[in-house]
Write an enzyme that holds these catalytic residues in place. Structure first.
Site, short mmCIF file in Angstrom:
data_model
loop_
_atom_site.label_atom_id
_atom_site.label_comp_id
_atom_site.label_asym_id
_atom_site.label_seq_id
_atom_site.Cartn_x
_atom_site.Cartn_y
_atom_site.Cartn_z
N ASP A 233 42.40 46.75 39.41
CA ASP A 233 42.00 46.20 40.70
C ASP A 233 41.51 44.76 40.60
OD1 ASP A 233 42.41 48.82 41.37
OD2 ASP A 233 40.47 49.10 42.36
N ASP A 234 41.54 44.09 41.72
CA ASP A 234 40.86 42.81 41.97
C ASP A 234 41.61 41.57 41.48
OD1 ASP A 234 39.00 44.58 42.89
OD2 ASP A 234 37.37 43.94 41.58
N HIS A 284 44.96 45.73 47.92
CA HIS A 284 43.51 45.91 47.74
C HIS A 284 42.73 45.02 48.72
CE1 HIS A 284 40.12 47.48 45.58
NE2 HIS A 284 39.78 46.36 44.97
N HIS A 288 38.51 41.47 49.55
CA HIS A 288 37.57 42.45 49.02
C HIS A 288 36.32 42.73 49.87
CE1 HIS A 288 35.77 44.78 45.66
NE2 HIS A 288 37.04 44.86 45.26
N HIS A 375 39.70 47.12 35.97
CA HIS A 375 39.71 45.84 36.69
C HIS A 375 40.27 44.77 35.76
CE1 HIS A 375 36.73 48.32 38.77
NE2 HIS A 375 37.06 47.64 39.85
ZN ZN Z 1 38.03 46.08 43.93
#
Ligand code: ZN
Length: 424
Positions: A233-234, A284, A288, A375
């Site tokens: 993620d991210d 995603h 955020h 991540h």
């Molecule tokens: Zn995230």
């Protein structure tokens, strides 16, 4: 076929520009004569083009022989897809010509008149169906032909019935796909009335080959080994994501990257590389936020903006989304067109920035069907990926994307909308 005269006329909004003056009168009849040759459906077609199939041009082909006069609208894609459309039109005209010659008695009244219009339907942005509705009249009782084509706009191929349906399913000839339905057309005995049957796609799982409609990549593994999905993620992060991609590639492993729209914008090359190397891209959100604190409209905007950025950069639409922090609510489920993917193992790599700890934490818990949350914005996570893949491989695990792990390609996308999923 005897092409005495073939005229292509592009139409602009509702205005037909006729370029062959001696055809004008005949055509005016063919197009505007009240009952048979109604033009009333034309605005509808134009509307559907500009609403969800924006940019697909329409043309009118007019063909006149001594035995028949045909006016047929068709879409133009400016790609190899046009060959399939032209092929279908040729087939219809050939059939009509044979019939026309049988009935032609040398008098203009005995000519057959063919008028064809079409409608476009879309299963997804990538898959569209065309339904030609063709009326033939003249010296014979008025009757219709329905001709349908389903096209893969990205692969630029015609999807064949044999590939779209499981063996021995139904004897289907004329059908289109919408996001939620298979619509089948059959001609009534009078040869004119068309019966339409709508079947929910969610009732056709196992009968329709949704992998074709979903443009699923070839499955990476058909073995019975336990499967696991690594998710990151991210990102993309300019340095760590590249390192992770390198480590995965070395080991022939794939993962799923839940990317942020704003980072897709700044790192398009990395996102393209992900797709090229067989990874899945998930949505995603744009930047955020905690989606619980946003309105449904704001949630939808976070997602659609990110999907558009991913599509623009890679040509691929994401099929899955993950809400930041795993936070969602009813309004998120309703606003998301994509299934909401959570996870089953969280090594808290954002907190424990020790590669060895991350690896041991995951390897100790991993079971078949697990989704691992990582991540790709931490150096420690990037360092952990190589050893992690090695250790899980040694335990017999195979790495697959989230969509593959959860079998999402086997379902119509509309059946997964807003569903929350976290383990196989
Ligand atoms: Zn995230």
């Amino acid at each position: 076929m005897r092409h005495l005269r073939t005229v292509f006329i592009a139409f602009f909004a509702f205005v037909f520009v006729l370029t062959a003056s001696n055809l004008t009168d005949v055509l005016a009849n063919a197009l505007y004569d009240g009952t048979v040759y109604t033009s009333k459906r034309i605005p509808y077609v134009i509307k559907s083009q500009s609403s969800f199939l924006y940019g697909i041009k329409a043309e009118l082909i007019v063909q006149e022989t001594e035995a028949y006069l045909a006016a047929l609208h068709h879409p133009v894609f400016n790609s190899t897809l046009d060959e399939y459309v032209q092929g279908a039109i040729e087939e219809v005209l050939n059939r009509v010509e044979v019939e026309a010659l049988q009935h032609y008695k040398g008098l203009p009244q005995s000519r057959l008149m063919l008028y064809g219009d079409y409608e476009l339907f879309s299963y997804s942005e990538d898959i569209i169906s065309i339904k030609f509705d063709i009326t033939i009249s003249g010296s014979l009782p008025t009757r219709r032909h329905i001709v349908t084509l389903t096209l893969d706009m990205v692969g630029e191929t015609l999807l064949l019935t044999d590939n779209l349906f499981a063996n021995h399913f139904i004897d289907l000839n004329h059908y289109v796909f919408t996001p939620e339905h298979l619509v089948c057309y059959t001609l009534a005995e009078n040869g004119y009335d068309v019966n339409e049957e709508k079947i929910k796609l969610s009732e056709l799982v196992g009968m329709v080959n949704f992998r074709v409609l979903n443009r699923a990549p070839a499955p990476r593994s058909t073995s019975n080994s336990p499967k696991i999905a690594l998710t990151f993620d991210d990102g993309p992060h300019p340095e760590y994501t590249q390192h992770i991609l390198k480590e995965l590639k070395k080991r022939n492993a794939v993962g799923t990257f839940f990317v942020l729209g704003e980072r897709v914008q700044t790192e398009p090359r990395i996102v393209r590389r992900m797709v090229k190397e067989g990874h899945e891209i998930g949505n995603h959100t744009w930047n955020h936020p905690n989606l619980r604190l946003l309105s449904a409209i704001e949630v939808a905007e976070q997602l659609s903006r990110t999907t558009a950025a991913i599509k623009e950069v890679t040509g691929v639409n994401p099929r899955v989304m993950r809400p930041p922090f795993g936070f969602y609510g009813e309004h998120v489920k309703e606003a998301s067109e994509l299934p909401i993917i959570l996870w089953s193992i969280d090594p808290k790599d954002w907190d424990n920035q020790d590669p060895e700890f991350i690896v041991e934490n995951i390897v100790g818990k991993a079971r078949n069907g697990d989704i691992i949350l990582l991540h790709d914005i931490y150096s420690s996570t990037a360092q952990a990926v190589g050893p992690l893949v090695d250790k899980l491989t040694a335990k017999g695990f195979e790495f697959v994307t989230v969509s593959e792990l959860l079998g999402l390609y086997d379902y119509p996308a509309s059946a997964l909308t807003g569903k929350v999923l976290n383990k196989k």
